[in-house]
Scaffold this active site. Structure first.
Site, mmCIF file in Angstrom:
data_model
loop_
_atom_site.group_PDB
_atom_site.id
_atom_site.type_symbol
_atom_site.label_atom_id
_atom_site.label_comp_id
_atom_site.label_asym_id
_atom_site.label_seq_id
_atom_site.Cartn_x
_atom_site.Cartn_y
_atom_site.Cartn_z
ATOM 1 N N HIS A 203 2.262 -5.935 -9.044
ATOM 2 C CA HIS A 203 1.825 -7.034 -9.918
ATOM 3 C C HIS A 203 2.749 -7.263 -11.105
ATOM 4 O O HIS A 203 2.559 -8.227 -11.848
ATOM 5 C CB HIS A 203 0.410 -6.794 -10.439
ATOM 6 C CG HIS A 203 0.336 -5.680 -11.462
ATOM 7 N ND1 HIS A 203 0.261 -4.365 -11.114
ATOM 8 C CD2 HIS A 203 0.357 -5.710 -12.810
ATOM 9 C CE1 HIS A 203 0.212 -3.622 -12.200
ATOM 10 N NE2 HIS A 203 0.281 -4.417 -13.259
HETATM 11 C C1 UD1 Z 1 -1.295 -7.767 -17.418
HETATM 12 C C2 UD1 Z 1 -0.392 -6.948 -18.329
HETATM 13 C C3 UD1 Z 1 0.275 -5.824 -17.548
HETATM 14 C C4 UD1 Z 1 -0.753 -4.999 -16.793
HETATM 15 C C5 UD1 Z 1 -1.647 -5.908 -15.967
HETATM 16 C C6 UD1 Z 1 -2.744 -5.066 -15.393
HETATM 17 C C7 UD1 Z 1 0.692 -8.191 -20.131
HETATM 18 C C8 UD1 Z 1 1.952 -8.784 -20.622
HETATM 19 N N1 UD1 Z 1 0.686 -7.756 -18.879
HETATM 20 O O1 UD1 Z 1 -0.469 -8.386 -16.446
HETATM 21 O O2 UD1 Z 1 0.934 -4.960 -18.448
HETATM 22 O O3 UD1 Z 1 -0.071 -4.113 -15.958
HETATM 23 O O4 UD1 Z 1 -2.225 -6.916 -16.804
HETATM 24 O O5 UD1 Z 1 -3.343 -5.619 -14.296
HETATM 25 O O6 UD1 Z 1 -0.258 -8.117 -20.853
HETATM 26 N N2 UD1 Z 1 -5.072 -13.860 -13.163
HETATM 27 C C9 UD1 Z 1 -6.202 -14.267 -12.487
HETATM 28 N N3 UD1 Z 1 -7.377 -13.682 -12.826
HETATM 29 C C10 UD1 Z 1 -7.492 -12.725 -13.770
HETATM 30 C C11 UD1 Z 1 -6.350 -12.320 -14.455
HETATM 31 C C12 UD1 Z 1 -5.144 -12.909 -14.141
HETATM 32 O O7 UD1 Z 1 -6.135 -15.140 -11.617
HETATM 33 O O8 UD1 Z 1 -8.617 -12.226 -13.992
HETATM 34 C C13 UD1 Z 1 -3.778 -14.466 -12.785
HETATM 35 C C14 UD1 Z 1 -3.457 -15.738 -13.545
HETATM 36 O O9 UD1 Z 1 -2.778 -16.595 -12.660
HETATM 37 C C15 UD1 Z 1 -2.511 -15.259 -14.617
HETATM 38 C C16 UD1 Z 1 -1.779 -14.121 -13.922
HETATM 39 O O10 UD1 Z 1 -2.734 -13.534 -13.078
HETATM 40 O O11 UD1 Z 1 -1.638 -16.245 -15.051
HETATM 41 C C17 UD1 Z 1 -1.212 -13.085 -14.864
HETATM 42 O O12 UD1 Z 1 -2.218 -12.571 -15.723
HETATM 43 P P1 UD1 Z 1 -1.832 -11.928 -17.143
HETATM 44 O O13 UD1 Z 1 -3.034 -11.377 -17.786
HETATM 45 O O14 UD1 Z 1 -1.016 -12.872 -17.914
HETATM 46 O O15 UD1 Z 1 -0.850 -10.773 -16.771
HETATM 47 P P2 UD1 Z 1 -0.965 -9.643 -15.649
HETATM 48 O O16 UD1 Z 1 0.076 -9.928 -14.640
HETATM 49 O O17 UD1 Z 1 -2.358 -9.496 -15.210
HETATM 50 N N1 UDP Z 2 -6.771 -0.233 -10.255
HETATM 51 C C1 UDP Z 2 -8.011 -0.554 -9.710
HETATM 52 N N2 UDP Z 2 -8.052 -1.419 -8.661
HETATM 53 C C2 UDP Z 2 -6.941 -1.972 -8.104
HETATM 54 C C3 UDP Z 2 -5.680 -1.624 -8.662
HETATM 55 C C4 UDP Z 2 -5.625 -0.769 -9.747
HETATM 56 O O1 UDP Z 2 -9.040 -0.070 -10.174
HETATM 57 O O2 UDP Z 2 -7.068 -2.767 -7.151
HETATM 58 C C5 UDP Z 2 -6.722 0.690 -11.398
HETATM 59 C C6 UDP Z 2 -5.864 1.923 -11.183
HETATM 60 O O3 UDP Z 2 -6.600 2.934 -10.541
HETATM 61 C C7 UDP Z 2 -5.464 2.284 -12.607
HETATM 62 C C8 UDP Z 2 -5.383 0.958 -13.298
HETATM 63 O O4 UDP Z 2 -6.095 0.030 -12.475
HETATM 64 O O5 UDP Z 2 -6.482 3.037 -13.237
HETATM 65 C C9 UDP Z 2 -3.954 0.529 -13.413
HETATM 66 O O6 UDP Z 2 -3.904 -0.767 -13.853
HETATM 67 P P1 UDP Z 2 -2.812 -1.804 -13.389
HETATM 68 O O7 UDP Z 2 -2.090 -1.301 -12.195
HETATM 69 O O8 UDP Z 2 -3.492 -3.112 -13.291
HETATM 70 O O9 UDP Z 2 -1.892 -1.891 -14.668
HETATM 71 P P2 UDP Z 2 -0.753 -0.967 -15.296
HETATM 72 O O10 UDP Z 2 -1.213 0.426 -15.292
HETATM 73 O O11 UDP Z 2 0.497 -1.210 -14.495
HETATM 74 O O12 UDP Z 2 -0.593 -1.535 -16.658
#
Ligand code: UD1
Ligand code: UDP
Length: 357
Positions: A203
């Protein structure tokens, strides 16, 4: 003492869960949810499964560019802080919600406590790296998960307020793994046998937003037999945009993101894990499952140094080679993430702050 915990994204919720329990034994806690994540599988499921109290403020910021998202969060968090007048604000990890919370608080002269301080990948093209460096530099209490994170802060001149606490994600695993193994039906539902399948998560923006990198990763993943892929909404969006979604659906068991309990079970029983997630790299190290990381750098350097994690970037051949051949140095396992009591230590440190107020 009034503590405000600020969260917004999936990994923030998992880190909040054990700490909130401890905080509430001693202080008043208010939870602010920025609304960065909002789909049921990215948000609510963690509150339900982990018993995290209902947020007192839900700011509903949602998705957007970094500037829009962070700016809106700062504005709305500031309003809540002005109203609540907390004694300390706690932020978690390295998301935009973390940065916004720290910025809003420091400008109002509210002390900031950073959970997961001092991590560095030394790659500023990664948004999380920018967030964690800035948050550390405006925090008053820095809760470091590892000795390395303490050293990293020292190199940047940060020594005051630095505490080696261990990692709250170990607390979360310890509190939930038995429950997960009892309750989760995910292996049965997907017809998976322990150590007979691979698990992947992707992601990070550097992989999803770049069509060449995403294509190369997808091609490598599609060649893996028996692969389960809980797909982050960001990744699904870009897979569809670049015309890769159908290929993925055809070749891989692609599923919605799973809840924490199912994820722990999937990780623990996987043969190998392929990921670009920070938290997943660490969790599978804790479960002693080999990890192939789809990044050039990592902030969890210990997992690589111990030989349990290998960095392969997005190169198709490198990914395939690691998936087929990488084996960890089992005797090198020098576990360094704490004893599962990080939340207690952090709360004790907050109590000392209370005495100074
Ligand atoms: C964010 C964090 C990242 C973390 C990740 C965990 C930042 C800069 N990034 O990335 O560090 O690893 O969360 O999962 O804060 N979207 C949905 N539904 C949701 C959330 C997001 O559809 O509930 C989609 C939207 O299209 C959105 C995209 O995901 O634009 C990205 O979401 P965003 O919260 O900006 O960043 P993440 O990639 O989730
Ligand atoms: N995680 C989860 N379901 C998923 C993928 C990840 O519960 O489908 C949990 C995972 O076990 C860990 C946390 O989400 O505890 C990690 O978050 P993520 O990978 O979204 O973000 P990052 O750690 O890279 O910021």
């Amino acid at each position: 003492m009034k503590v405000i915990s600020i969260v917004g994204a999936r990994p923030n919720f998992i880190k909040l869960a054990p700490l909130s329990k401890e905080i509430r034994k001693h202080f008043d806690e208010i939870i602010i949810h920025t609304g960065q994540h909002y789909d049921y599988e990215m948000d609510r499921i963690f509150f339900d499964q982990l018993g995290i109290p209902e947020p007192d403020y839900h700011l509903g910021v949602g998705s957007g560019t970094h500037g829009y998202q962070t700016g809106e969060m700062v504005k709305r968090i500031e309003e809540a802080l002005l109203k609540e007048k907390p004694d300390v604000v706690v932020v978690f990890g390295d998301t935009n919600s973390t940065l916004a919370g720290a910025l809003a608080a420091v400008k109002l002269h509210v002390p900031v406590a950073h959970v997961e301080a001092g991590l560095r990948s030394y790659d500023k093209r990664i948004p999380e790296e920018v967030n964690r460096v800035l948050v550390d530099h405006c925090s008053d209490l820095l809760f470091c998960p590892t000795e390395r994170s303490v050293e990293n802060l020292k190199k940047e001149g940060i020594v005051k307020g630095v505490y080696l606490t261990g990692d709250v994600m170990v607390d979360a695993i310890n509190q939930n793994i038995r429950i997960a193994e009892k309750r989760s039906r995910i292996l049965k539902e997907l017809d998976l046998k322990s150590k007979d399948y691979f698990l992947a998560t992707v992601h990070r923006a550097e992989n999803t937003d770049n069509p060449e990198r995403l294509r190369s990763i997808v091609e490598a993943l599609c060649d893996i037999e028996n692969l389960v892929f809980p797909c982050h909404p960001r990744t699904e969006k870009f897979l569809r945009k670049y015309g890769l979604w159908e290929k993925v659906e055809k070749s891989i068991t692609v599923i919605k993101p799973v809840g924490y309990l199912d994820m722990l079970v999937l990780e623990k029983n996987a043969r190998k894990v392929i990921t670009d997630s920070g938290g997943v790299q660490k969790e599978v190290y804790i479960f002693k499952v080999p990890c192939v990381t789809l990044r050039e750098t990592t902030e969890w350097v210990e997992t690589v140094e111990d030989g349990w994690n290998v960095l392969v970037g997005a190169d198709k051949e490198k990914i395939a080679k690691a998936v087929n051949e990488f084996e960890p140095q089992r005797e090198n396992y020098g576990y360094r993430f704490g004893n599962g009591k990080a939340s207690e230590k952090m709360t004790l440190i907050l109590s000392k702050l209370e005495k100074q107020l």
